[in-house]
Design a protein around this motif. Structure first.
Motif, PDB file in Angstrom:
ATOM      1  N   LEU C 432       0.840  -1.182   0.000  1.00 50.83           N
ATOM      2  CA  LEU C 432       0.000   0.000   0.000  1.00 50.83           C
ATOM      3  C   LEU C 432       0.887   1.247   0.000  1.00 50.83           C
ATOM      4  CD1 LEU C 432      -2.941   0.855   0.319  1.00 50.83           C
ATOM      5  CD2 LEU C 432      -2.648   0.713   2.797  1.00 50.83           C
ATOM      6  N   GLU C 433       1.925   1.150   0.807  1.00 52.67           N
ATOM      7  CA  GLU C 433       2.777   2.298   1.094  1.00 52.67           C
ATOM      8  C   GLU C 433       3.332   2.975  -0.156  1.00 52.67           C
ATOM      9  OE1 GLU C 433       6.574   1.126   2.219  1.00 52.67           O
ATOM     10  OE2 GLU C 433       7.018   2.869   3.444  1.00 52.67           O
ATOM     11  N   LYS C 434       3.886   2.190  -1.078  1.00 53.42           N
ATOM     12  CA  LYS C 434       4.596   2.797  -2.201  1.00 53.42           C
ATOM     13  C   LYS C 434       3.775   2.802  -3.479  1.00 53.42           C
ATOM     14  CE  LYS C 434       8.055  -0.004  -0.939  1.00 53.42           C
ATOM     15  NZ  LYS C 434       8.053  -0.214   0.493  1.00 53.42           N
ATOM     16  N   ARG C 435       2.508   2.377  -3.329  1.00 55.55           N
ATOM     17  CA  ARG C 435       1.615   2.270  -4.466  1.00 55.55           C
ATOM     18  C   ARG C 435       1.646   3.512  -5.354  1.00 55.55           C
ATOM     19  NH1 ARG C 435      -4.312   2.332  -2.332  1.00 55.55           N
ATOM     20  NH2 ARG C 435      -3.951   4.554  -2.582  1.00 55.55           N
ATOM     21  N   ASP C 436       1.459   4.664  -4.741  1.00 55.00           N
ATOM     22  CA  ASP C 436       1.333   5.877  -5.542  1.00 55.00           C
ATOM     23  C   ASP C 436       2.673   6.365  -6.090  1.00 55.00           C
ATOM     24  OD1 ASP C 436      -1.280   5.590  -5.018  1.00 55.00           O
ATOM     25  OD2 ASP C 436      -1.479   7.322  -3.680  1.00 55.00           O
ATOM     26  N   LEU C 437       3.762   5.806  -5.552  1.00 48.98           N
ATOM     27  CA  LEU C 437       5.075   6.210  -6.061  1.00 48.98           C
ATOM     28  C   LEU C 437       5.464   5.427  -7.305  1.00 48.98           C
ATOM     29  CD1 LEU C 437       6.987   6.447  -2.673  1.00 48.98           C
ATOM     30  CD2 LEU C 437       6.205   8.344  -4.088  1.00 48.98           C
ATOM     31  N   MET C 438       4.676   4.410  -7.631  1.00 45.61           N
ATOM     32  CA  MET C 438       5.012   3.569  -8.785  1.00 45.61           C
ATOM     33  C   MET C 438       5.161   4.405 -10.046  1.00 45.61           C
ATOM     34  SD  MET C 438       5.454   0.300  -8.293  1.00 45.61           S
ATOM     35  CE  MET C 438       4.797  -0.835  -9.529  1.00 45.61           C
ATOM     36  N   ARG C 439       4.459   5.529 -10.100  1.00 45.17           N
ATOM     37  CA  ARG C 439       4.529   6.390 -11.276  1.00 45.17           C
ATOM     38  C   ARG C 439       5.924   6.968 -11.490  1.00 45.17           C
ATOM     39  NH1 ARG C 439      -0.507   8.499  -9.507  1.00 45.17           N
ATOM     40  NH2 ARG C 439      -2.202   7.465 -10.610  1.00 45.17           N
ATOM     41  N   PHE C 440       6.716   6.990 -10.426  1.00 43.77           N
ATOM     42  CA  PHE C 440       8.059   7.517 -10.594  1.00 43.77           C
ATOM     43  C   PHE C 440       8.978   6.488 -11.231  1.00 43.77           C
ATOM     44  CE2 PHE C 440       6.187  10.227  -7.465  1.00 43.77           C
ATOM     45  CZ  PHE C 440       6.612  11.481  -7.857  1.00 43.77           C
ATOM     46  N   GLN C 441       8.576   5.253 -11.186  1.00 38.90           N
ATOM     47  CA  GLN C 441       9.444   4.235 -11.754  1.00 38.90           C
ATOM     48  C   GLN C 441       8.916   3.656 -13.068  1.00 38.90           C
ATOM     49  OE1 GLN C 441      11.073   1.562  -8.801  1.00 38.90           O
ATOM     50  NE2 GLN C 441      11.631   0.098 -10.375  1.00 38.90           N
ATOM     51  N   PHE C 442       7.610   3.719 -13.241  1.00 41.21           N
ATOM     52  CA  PHE C 442       7.029   3.151 -14.464  1.00 41.21           C
ATOM     53  C   PHE C 442       6.149   4.171 -15.166  1.00 41.21           C
ATOM     54  CE2 PHE C 442       7.733  -0.555 -11.705  1.00 41.21           C
ATOM     55  CZ  PHE C 442       8.490  -1.344 -12.555  1.00 41.21           C
ATOM     56  N   SER C 443       6.129   4.068 -16.486  1.00 44.01           N
ATOM     57  CA  SER C 443       5.227   4.925 -17.256  1.00 44.01           C
ATOM     58  C   SER C 443       3.818   4.371 -17.120  1.00 44.01           C
ATOM     59  CB  SER C 443       5.645   4.922 -18.729  1.00 44.01           C
ATOM     60  OG  SER C 443       5.419   3.636 -19.278  1.00 44.01           O
ATOM     61  N   GLU C 444       2.849   5.175 -17.476  1.00 49.89           N
ATOM     62  CA  GLU C 444       1.470   4.715 -17.372  1.00 49.89           C
ATOM     63  C   GLU C 444       1.229   3.461 -18.230  1.00 49.89           C
ATOM     64  OE1 GLU C 444      -2.069   3.843 -16.252  1.00 49.89           O
ATOM     65  OE2 GLU C 444      -0.787   5.230 -15.139  1.00 49.89           O
TER      66      GLU C 444
END
Ligand code: FAD
Ligand code: SF4
Ligand code: SF4
Lengths: 430, 394, 479
Positions: C432-444
């Motif tokens: 849950l914690e890093k869910r929203d940070l995934m955008r920094f590592q992956f494109s949509e």
């Protein structure tokens, strides 16, 4: 962890103490897997982390304890395995003590529970009532099959099963036992309550060994039960009363001829005596209690400190050392008993899952016979796998719990006394 | 055959094929062309021009290279810093009779690993990151260039061993390790397969870090010049360590293995050469018209596979990897033996008639096959990447 | 604060039916529904995020797991698989309309095969339980997360957990042979087996680290390895983080790969010493724990080489452990590190980014600056060999402002990790914690591809749906 006590609640010193403990818990869950009830029941509610959570909720709400919460608190063995594991230093012992007390104060148990608990509270701490009860139990054994089913019946059955078939003769140890030869010091011995009745040989061996090593051993007649049994049942007042009597008795000795140590050979009691300082933190006896806690030592700690050497040739026996929870978790005494036994010439083996409780846990085996029975079997299985000649432990509760499985169960100090010139423990086959 | 020189060009080529719904045969240098099933495709595409090392940080134990980079080039670069490819990927061009300079992409897409697999992991275990193009021409990445990474679903593992059917890798980042200072090998000659596997098992169950454990029957052993002199089967156990440790460990191991037989020690140079032969499966020769199988089972089942099929072969991975060569008609026997041992098989090489008509790898149970089809549809919705490579109609 | 998807009203309305269904499958003690008793299941090792679930189910067999999943699937109930609940990323955080499926009753070791060096265990066996079961024969299970005493192998598969010794022995994925797993439809899958590698797609590889989103694991077959002759740890203390970092480079560059190479900064050293009494150097700014394996002579030789490699960096002290007890104490401090921070701060958040090791000094410096900026203390623990950094951000959960600062601080650290070429999580999972940070590592589109792979296993998004991927407007998670 986050807590939400009100300022009002935090004025209560007990809440204050528990709040501090709760805040130390980081909810990492490391403690769950080493908890005997979690291992058996596989439910976080029966794990330390789950219980901490339940107790937090109960204390924060300020409402009377509910039956659900009581179930899980009651299932806790107070073995304190969780405290050994916890890297954050959460004092689970003080928290569960508070929780139990809160339960006793706010929750009405069913009548048969109350009856049973009140009986235990009255009988166990008193050697004379205990003798009487055990005799009655012995006479009742043949009628075991007639007992009703259900929780009540199974508990009564557990009591009958645990009662020994014959009781050793009464022995009085009160008074002063003088050192043999040159006197090296003076110590008090907690004679205990249940142990005195069930196995007077333990005190006898302790006194022989200590006097032989040059110590005066005092057993003040007014000292009695340490209060642990009632304390663990959440019965605050009787526990404090018992402790208070002991504090007075030992303080008098300390003020008189002085004491080098207060020795305990029942580790369940040792944990409590070492906690007097905390129990009396807000009482007038605070300073004395703290001093007593500081002087308190398990017999194995003291023997390691003053030096022990056998005089007999090794007996060639393999001893499965069972670490009593109160000793290994409650007092963090782990190496000393094994080192002493090895010194005495025994081959010491350590069964697997040594951190798990045997199910004795004070009155636990009487109140939760089902779980206690499963823990006993698990413990015995692990012990049998080491193919020992006998089981040694530093706590009468464990010795009783593990008895009757075909292996002699003997207190560590009796083995040490034997090898240092005392009599061969009666439990050992010739 | 098109051979784009950039990732963008490759993506464009695939997008174009996707638009035309035309299947594409995907390959690197084409050395593993004969593996699994033949691919019928209107177009073909090679990664061989996507070449070159793009990052090498020896102290961080990582190397990245474009997918078409020859393995030899990568090995040479690593050797300069005393490092090596941990999974010891084989070069099967001799065995399969397809000469060529195999590429990084090819070895990862087939997930082929050598003898060291048993201690160091498979090729797929070394993949830290990939860039790839899917069946629509879309470029994506998974993983990265650091040694530990659990961010998101692991598409690196999904694509390794997928034989180019889920995407075309364009760049791959690997974990690498220092090459050991020395190699030593214990040989116990004359054991039969079962006794040999028991020996290898004892060696692998020893504390000495055995990094290779193989058994060659007499005819296979005879094909390795350094072992021909034994005139017998050989059980081989390798230790790779600092020089002093190799001396110590081989001596201790030889002693521990005495109940299994007298062990002889092969020195560094000979050892390296012998294990290269085992890795590249040169102890077996393939006659025209013959088939090659690679069976993976639990080590103790290896001898049973040899016996049940009666084919020429040998054992690596302590008995768990069985190489088999012989009559294509033995295919049912091989698959039955592998299945009975709860293992898996791969048809590495065979006449097209067998390749096109038989299961070349174990078929999956229906539930899994259905998931597989859905995964394939995500990665290659038009089914144009190496169609039919792994299974008919997939 | 991270949002959880809206509970589905129709599911909440069918609560009684769901509970009755569960009771028909499981014994009474295996279904928990009273709000008070559900509470302890509201969170995991990341207690900052909480949600009481609809019910908890505690199955004892694979068949029961399958029946529970079939039931949930038929009604459309979300399911949160749970092991020991030690996830530090909130991977096991429930949803209000979800059934928590706890695997902790499945704690039996099923088979140990020494000849073929593998063991089959149920998902609820603890990580250390496997090693304890085979230790008598000199074997061990290699991945050793610091939580190994408590965390369960099913959870390890869920997170692809690593440990201090994975530089040499690999993480969970590298030590797995097979799985028995159940799909959301209740179909039982047997993947892999006691042989190495797959012939078809690497399902094991895809499922490992999938955070309970693809299948529920009920049995695990792992490799067991024979332990080395012996192992010994040494401590080396340095004047600065930079210098310790350079020393790590020098060791790896020399061709020696210690089995473990752990780094602690000053606050971490102090917290751990208070717990373990291992004699950590309290005067140091940074400390390395370096462990080598082999015979005593081999250990001596390697430690000598390492000492010589350390010397140019002018260590404040170097201490080689003299006994197994001493090594144990050294590791006790390291393995208890996270909890030990609980002694100096009421709460902590444990970050888990990985960075290229060469960037360590820079990253630690910038974390230090952020620490000042946010006014929160931080202790750093680092698997130095593989670049996995665990900054422990200390805060006070009773102070909401402190919590919000901690969240922002943590996010900044992870963004920094990605910025220097690393990743958001090395071993604890996105959860849950890093869910929203995934955008920094992956494109949509990359995120969408991963979501669609989840579709392939769980089209209705019932398995642990609110984790790993940013919620945004995705109908799958929000529906
Ligand atoms: C003090 C501490 C130290 C730690 N140290 C480390 C470390 O060194 N290395 C490391 O990698 N991690 C570490 N962790 C994190 C954590 O212990 C791991 O992620 C561990 O693998 C979680 O296991 P668990 O059984 O507690 O799983 P849970 O926390 O219950 O669940 C973890 C995830 O797996 C899923 N899951 C659980 N069981 C199953 C199953 N049977 N099938 C499918 N999905 C499932 C859950 O849904 C969740 O997403 C540490 C945690 C703590 C508290
Ligand atoms: S005291 Fe014992 S039984 Fe009670 S929670 Fe702690 S470990 Fe469990
Ligand atoms: S180990 Fe300690 S800090 Fe962790 S959950 Fe248990 S009591 Fe709390």
């Amino acid at each position: 962890m986050q807590t939400s006590f009100t300022a009002e609640q935090l004025r209560d010193p007990d809440i204050q103490s528990s709040n501090k403990i709760l805040r130390t818990c980081v909810h990492c869950g490391m403690c769950t897997a080493t908890c005997p009830t979690f291992v058996l029941l596989g439910d976080e509610l029966d794990s330390p982390r789950g219980r901490i959570y339940l107790m937090q909720d109960m204390l924060e709400s300020g409402r009377p304890a509910t039956a659900e919460v009581v179930t899980h608190i009651d299932r806790c063995l107070s073995c304190l395995s969780c405290m050994t594991t916890c890297p954050s230093g959460v004092n689970y012992m003080h928290l569960i003590d508070h929780g139990r007390r809160y339960v006793e104060e706010t929750y009405t148990r069913p009548w048969h529970e109350r009856l049973l608990r009140n009986t235990l509270v009255r009988v166990l701490p008193s050697p004379s009532r205990m003798r009487w009860a055990l005799t009655a139990a012995r006479l009742a054994k043949p009628f075991r099959a007639l007992l009703p089913g259900g929780v009540f019946g199974s508990r009564l059955r557990a009591m009958l099963d645990l009662a020994p078939t014959h009781l050793p003769p009464r022995q009085v140890v009160n008074g002063v036992h003088r050192a043999d030869g040159t006197r090296r010091g003076r110590v008090a011995l907690l004679a205990g309550c249940a142990q005195q009745v069930l196995a007077p040989s333990i005190n006898a061996a302790t006194i022989r060994l200590l006097t032989r090593l040059g110590y005066d051993v005092v057993v003040p007649p007014s000292a009695g039960c340490c209060g642990a049994l009632t304390h663990h049942m959440g019965q605050h007042d009787p526990a404090m009363a018992a402790a208070r009597t002991n504090i007075a008795a030992w303080s008098a000795e300390m003020a008189g001829e002085g004491l080098d140590a207060i020795l305990i050979n029942t580790s369940g009691c040792g944990t409590t005596v070492k906690d007097y300082g905390f129990m009396f933190r807000d009482e007038p006896e605070q300073a004395q209690a703290a001093q007593i806690s500081a002087l308190a030592a398990d017999i194995s700690q003291f023997l390691s400190r003053i030096g022990y050497a056998p005089t007999r040739d090794p007996a060639g026996l393999t001893v499965a050392y069972h670490a009593a929870c109160s000793l290994q978790h409650g007092q963090s005494v782990t190496a000393e008993p094994k080192t002493l036994l090895r010194k005495a010439g025994f081959t010491v083996v350590e069964p697997a899952e040594g951190h798990l409780c045997c199910g004795s846990a004070g009155t636990y085996n009487l109140l939760q016979p089902e779980i206690a029975g499963r823990l006993r079997e698990r413990k015995l299985d692990n012990i049998r796998r080491t193919t020992p000649d006998l089981i040694a432990a530093g706590n009468i509760g464990c010795l009783t719990q593990l008895a009757g499985a075909g292996l002699p169960t003997i207190h560590t100090v009796e083995l040490l006394d034997w090898m240092a010139g005392g009599p061969r423990p009666a439990a050992l086959p010739a | 055959m098109s051979a784009p020189a950039t990732e963008a060009a490759l993506a464009e080529a695939i997008a174009d094929a996707y638009a035309a719904k035309e299947p594409v045969l995907v390959q690197g240098a084409g050395t593993k062309h004969g593996m699994l099933r033949p691919v019928q495709a209107a177009r073909s595409l090679s990664t061989r021009n996507l070449s070159g090392i793009t990052l090498y940080a020896p102290k961080e134990l990582v190397i990245s290279a474009r997918a078409g980079t020859p393995i030899t080039e990568i090995k040479a670069a690593l050797a300069e810093h005393g490092q090596h490819l941990t999974a010891e990927p084989p070069d099967l061009s001799d065995l399969l009779g397809v000469p060529g300079n195999q590429t990084l992409g090819g070895i990862v897409a087939t997930n082929l690993s050598g003898p060291r697999r048993i201690v160091a992991g498979a090729m797929r275990d070394q993949i830290l990151g990939i860039r790839a193009v899917d069946g629509t021409g879309e470029i994506f990445h998974s993983g990265g260039r650091v040694l530990k990474n659990v961010t998101g679903l692991d598409l690196c593992k999904l694509l390794s061993g997928s034989h180019g059917t889920l995407g075309i890798m364009t760049e791959i980042t690997l974990k690498i390790l220092p090459a050991p200072e020395q190699t030593g090998t214990l040989v116990i000659p004359g054991l039969d397969a079962t006794a040999a596997v028991a020996t290898l098992s004892a060696a692998l169950g020893s504390p000495y870090g055995v990094s290779g454990a193989a058994w060659l029957p007499p005819d296979a052993a005879a094909r390795i010049p350094e072992l021909a002199g034994f005139n017998a089967s050989v059980a081989l156990m390798r230790i790779e360590e600092f020089a002093a440790s190799v001396t110590y460990r081989t001596a201790r191991l030889a002693q521990d293995l005495q109940p299994h037989g007298r062990a002889e020690l092969l020195g560094d140079t000979i050892s390296r050469s012998v294990w290269r032969s085992v890795r590249d499966v040169t102890p077996l020769t393939v006659e025209p018209g013959e088939a090659v199988w690679r069976v993976s089972v639990r080590p103790s089942a290896g001898p049973g596979i040899l016996a049940a099929t009666g084919l020429r072969g040998f054992l690596d991975w302590g008995g768990g990897l069985v190489w088999l060569v012989g009559d294509p008609a033995s295919h049912p026997a091989v698959t039955a033996a592998a299945t009975a041992a709860k293992g898996i098989w791969t048809l590495m090489h065979a006449p097209d008639s067998l390749r096109a008509s038989a299961d070349v790898i174990p078929p999956e149970p229906p539930v899994l096959a259905a998931i597989g089809r859905r995964v394939k549809a995500v990665m290659d919705p038009a089914g144009i990447l190496n169609p039919g490579r792994m299974a008919a109609g997939a | 604060m991270l949002a959880l998807p809206e509970p589905k009203a129709d599911i909440l309305a069918r609560r009684d039916e769901i509970v009755a269904g569960l009771r028909a499958i499981l014994p009474a003690s295996g279904v928990i529904t009273e709000p008070l008793r559900l509470k302890p299941y509201e969170t995991d090792g990341l207690p900052a995020y909480r949600q009481i679930p609809l019910a908890v189910a505690l199955p004892e067999t694979t068949e029961q797991v399958a029946a529970v999943l079939k039931l949930c699937h038929s009604i459309g109930v979300r399911v949160i698989p749970r092991g020991a609940g030690t996830s530090l990323s909130g991977g096991a955080t429930p949803l209000a309309d979800a059934v928590v499926l706890g695997l902790m009753r499945m704690n039996r070791i099923l088979e140990i095969d020494y000849a073929d060096r593998c063991a089959t265990v149920q998902a609820g066996v603890t990580n250390i339980g496997i090693t304890q079961a085979v230790a008598g024969n000199g074997f061990f299970y290699a991945p050793d997360p610091s939580s190994q005493l408590a965390c369960m192998i099913g959870g390890n598969v869920g997170m692809n957990s690593g440990g201090a010794h994975c530089l040499k022995y690999g993480v969970t994925a590298n030590n797995l042979l097979g799985l028995t797993a159940v799909t959301i439809e209740g179909d039982i899958l047997h993947l892999g087996g006691n042989h190495l590698d797959a012939a078809g797609y690497d399902w094991l590889g895809l499922i490992t680290g999938s955070e309970g989103m693809l299948v529920v694991v009920t049995e695990v077959m792992v490799r067991i390895l024979r332990g080395p002759e012996g192992a010994r740890a040494m401590l080396a203390a340095f004047r600065s983080n930079e210098i310790a970092g350079q020393c790590v480079d020098a060791i790896i560059g020399s061709g020696i790969i210690p089995v473990a190479l752990e780094f602690m900064d000053r606050p971490a050293i102090h917290a751990c010493e208070a717990f373990a009494h291992a004699g950590y150097p309290l005067d140091a700014e940074a400390m390395l724990i370096i462990e080598v394996e082999g015979s005593v002579a081999e250990q001596d030789d390697l430690l000598d080489r390492i000492k010589r490699l350390c010397e140019p960096f002018e260590p404040l002290s170097m201490r080689v452990s003299q006994s197994p007890e001493e090594s144990l104490a050294i590791w006790k401090g390291r393995k208890g590190a996270f909890g030990a921070v609980g002694r100096i701060s009421p709460d902590y958040m444990c970050m888990d980014g990985t960075i290229p090791t060469s960037r360590l000094p820079e990253v630690l410096r910038r974390i230090g600056e952020m620490s000042d900026q946010y006014g929160l203390k931080v202790a750093n623990i680092f698997h130095a060999g593989d670049g996995n950094l665990h900054p422990l951000v200390m805060f006070d959960a009773n102070d909401p402002d402190s919590f919000h600062r901690a969240e922002a601080f943590g996010a900044d650290i992870l963004k920094l990790c990605v910025e220097v070429g690393g990743c958001l999580t090395g071993e604890h999972g996105v959860g849950l914690e890093k869910r929203d940070l995934m955008r920094f590592q992956f494109s949509e589109p990359e995120l969408e591809r991963q979501r669609r792979l989840k579709d392939a296993f769980d089209p209705a998004w019932l398995l642990n749906p609110a984790k790993v991927f940013p919620l945004q407007d995705k109908p799958r998670q929000a529906a």
